[in-house]
Design an enzyme around this catalytic site. Structure first.
Site, mmCIF file in Angstrom:
data_model
loop_
_atom_site.group_PDB
_atom_site.id
_atom_site.type_symbol
_atom_site.label_atom_id
_atom_site.label_comp_id
_atom_site.label_asym_id
_atom_site.label_seq_id
_atom_site.Cartn_x
_atom_site.Cartn_y
_atom_site.Cartn_z
ATOM 1 N N TYR A 125 -11.849 8.069 -49.250
ATOM 2 C CA TYR A 125 -11.492 7.747 -47.869
ATOM 3 C C TYR A 125 -12.379 6.629 -47.331
ATOM 4 C CZ TYR A 125 -10.508 8.072 -42.921
ATOM 5 O OH TYR A 125 -10.154 7.765 -41.627
ATOM 6 N N SER A 154 -12.368 2.771 -40.014
ATOM 7 C CA SER A 154 -13.135 3.920 -39.539
ATOM 8 C C SER A 154 -14.616 3.590 -39.634
ATOM 9 C CB SER A 154 -12.827 5.155 -40.393
ATOM 10 O OG SER A 154 -13.732 6.211 -40.125
#
Length: 249
Positions: free
Chosen positions: A145, A135
């Site tokens: 994350y 990401s």
């Protein structure tokens, strides 16, 4: 006919990869937790594209799930797409530690083990590819994350440099905001994200396949996000962390 194994294949970016690869003539091995939805997805792809699509139900946060996928990968595939992933609601300090550990199992341990299971057969044949979905968050600092996705980028770049066979490629894919079920599942409020920042899952999958063919170790599949990542490299890490904390996910 080449074969691709895709994790997290029933929705979002994983489903987009499945459609793209089926259209390109790949046989598919689809991996996800929801067996009913997985079988429905495989059936739809078979009837739409006329390719073989096998369903392999597996929970990649559990040892038996990872082991089952490892076993299939050791039989040989031409492309592995490590796409399975999720996000938590709220800041890292508010999330139970056991939930954070589960995220690390899926985002890091499963990616490591499945990549290592797939590569020997690819190297023996002298061709193949691994796409590890990370990401743009990997280049910023916002909890577990983004940290887990930063690991995926580093891991993929390292392997890409170490694999000697020129036709065996490992790449980290780093999209920005993609219109999928991802944010809804995590109960993340996306109302403040401008419309121009959203990407199409199908376009991201297409860009990823082009960048893999070009031999890129890291793919940021959009000029807007390429610019954001480029600028971030020249900003002090402490400033990036503070801005990330203010902006949130």
């Amino acid at each position: 006919m080449p074969t691709a194994l895709i994790t997290g294949a029933t929705a979002g970016l994983g489903a987009a990869f499945a459609r793209r690869l089926a259209a390109d003539g790949f046989s598919l091995v689809l991996v996800a937790r929801d067996e009913k939805r997985l079988v429905e997805t495989a059936d739809t792809l078979y009837h739409r594209y006329g390719v073989r699509a096998d369903a392999l139900a597996a929970d990649l946060s559990a040892e038996e799930g990872v082991a089952a996928v490892e076993k299939r990968l050791r039989e040989g595939v031409d492309l592995l797409v490590n796409n399975a992933g999720f996000a938590h609601t709220g800041a890292a300090l508010d999330v139970p530690v056991e939930d954070e550990v589960t995220m690390l199992r899926v985002h890091c341990e499963a990616v490591l083990r499945l990549t290592m299971a797939a590569l020997p057969a690819m190297r023996a044949r002298g061709r193949g590819g691994v796409i590890n979905v990370a990401s743009v968050a990997a280049f910023f600092a916002h909890g577990t994350y983004s940290a887990s996705k930063a690991w995926v980028v580093n891991f993929s770049e390292s392997l890409a440099a170490q694999v000697p066979e020129p036709r065996v490629r490992v790449m980290a894919l780093c999209p920005g905001f993609v219109r999928t079920e991802f944010h809804e599942r995590a109960a993340i409020d996306t109302s403040g994200i401008p419309g121009f920042m959203w990407l199409s899952a199908d376009r991201v999958a297409g860009a990823a396949m082009r960048d893999l063919a070009r031999g890129l170790p890291v793919s940021v599949p959009d000029p807007r996000y390429k610019a954001i990542v480029g600028v971030s490299r020249y900003i002090p890490r402490g400033v990036v962390a503070r801005v990330s904390a203010l902006i949130g996910r």
